[in-house]
Design an enzyme around this catalytic site. Structure first.
Site, PDB file in Angstrom:
ATOM      1  N   LYS A  32      25.443 -22.557  30.014  1.00 18.46           N
ATOM      2  CA  LYS A  32      25.367 -22.192  28.590  1.00 18.46           C
ATOM      3  C   LYS A  32      26.495 -21.229  28.237  1.00 18.46           C
ATOM      4  O   LYS A  32      26.672 -20.197  28.882  1.00 18.46           O
ATOM      5  CB  LYS A  32      24.026 -21.533  28.264  1.00 18.46           C
ATOM      6  N   LYS A  61      24.914 -21.274  17.436  1.00 16.46           N
ATOM      7  CA  LYS A  61      23.993 -20.894  16.347  1.00 16.46           C
ATOM      8  C   LYS A  61      24.658 -21.032  14.974  1.00 16.46           C
ATOM      9  O   LYS A  61      24.739 -20.089  14.183  1.00 16.46           O
ATOM     10  CB  LYS A  61      23.466 -19.469  16.556  1.00 16.46           C
ATOM     11  N   ASP A  64      25.707 -22.334   7.942  1.00 14.19           N
ATOM     12  CA  ASP A  64      26.623 -22.279   6.792  1.00 14.19           C
ATOM     13  C   ASP A  64      26.230 -23.414   5.853  1.00 14.19           C
ATOM     14  O   ASP A  64      25.193 -24.062   6.066  1.00 14.19           O
ATOM     15  CB  ASP A  64      28.076 -22.407   7.292  1.00 14.19           C
ATOM     16  N   THR A 115      14.751 -13.403  18.279  1.00 17.85           N
ATOM     17  CA  THR A 115      13.764 -12.476  18.860  1.00 17.85           C
ATOM     18  C   THR A 115      14.138 -11.017  18.598  1.00 17.85           C
ATOM     19  O   THR A 115      13.342 -10.123  18.848  1.00 17.85           O
ATOM     20  CB  THR A 115      13.610 -12.717  20.375  1.00 17.85           C
TER      21      THR A 115
END
Ligand code: C5P
Length: 224
Positions: A32, A61, A64, A115
């Site tokens: 990742k 992430k 837009d 989170t």
């Protein structure tokens, strides 16, 4: 069954990230790369990590207007990522356009609620009803928009899996040994997340910062 562990390569130096990935490559299923890595090393960095030969998860992430997110998805097409993240809060049209612009072999998964935000933070941005309800609402939206799945915590994956049987669930925030963290109640082990329906287990520091990363990765793999 292929190895569900994706190692988060959250290291500032490209050479160190490549070296770590090479070292553990036999004991993890993918790698990742986050926004920090992508901003620092761009396409070149991704190509270097891809040479290790494992699937790549680009955790960008994206959030837009639909046209911009679709164009960004097209721009990373050439990198052939196995997984890319977008923010579910971008809305249905953005999610649909992101999926439509992604490569055939790329899973597009939505981040629901970060989170780092608690219920009070959410209320301040106009989201009332709490993080848990918001996460379930956005998971439903991602499913309706035709995404492959979502990112969620080990505490939520069971409940969301019940509502979305065929979803692809990416679960970060895992710690190998139950009770080893100071905050015992919130610790979720890789095995528990897997049993609750996780498709991908994102693990960073427990492997990357271990004295022996290969032994750490093997030990986690052995619990699954
Ligand atoms: O804590 P650890 O080093 O295992 O985190 C691995 C990755 O998961 C990091 O890239 C981190 O940004 C991400 N993460 C997340 N949500 C959390 C915890 C970690 O996205 N709640």
């Amino acid at each position: 069954m292929s190895n569900p562990i994706y190692l988060a390569l959250d290291l500032p130096r490209l050479d160190a990230a490549v070296a770590l990935a090479q070292k553990v490559r036999g004991h993890v299923g993918g790698l990742k790369l986050g926004l920090e890595f992508f901003c620092a090393h761009g396409h070149h960095g991704v190509h270097e990590i891809a040479k290790v030969g494992l699937p790549i998860f680009l955790d960008l992430k994206l959030h837009d207007i639909p046209n911009t997110v679709a164009a960004a998805m097209q721009a990373i097409h050439v990198l052939e990522p196995a997984i890319v993240t977008v923010h579910a809060a971008g809305g249905r049209a953005m999610l649909e356009d992101a999926k439509a612009a992604a490569g055939e072999h790329t899973k597009v998964v939505a981040v629901t609620v970060l989170t780092s935000l608690d219920d009070a933070d959410l209320a301040r941005i106009g989201v009332n009803g709490g993080a848990h309800n918001q996460a379930l609402r956005l998971a439903d939206l991602a499913q309706e928009a035709g995404l492959d799945g979502i990112v969620c915590s080990g505490h939520e994956v069971g409940a969301i899996h019940q509502r979305w049987k065929k979803g692809f669930f990416v679960v970060p925030g895992l710690r190998p040994a139950e009770g080893s963290a100071a905050d015992q109640k919130r610790t979720v082990t890789p095995r528990a997340a897997r049993d609750a329906g996780a498709s991908v287990l994102v693990i960073g520091r427990p492997i990357a910062r271990a004295e022996d990363p290969v032994a750490a990765a093997r030990a986690i793999e052995g619990t699954l």
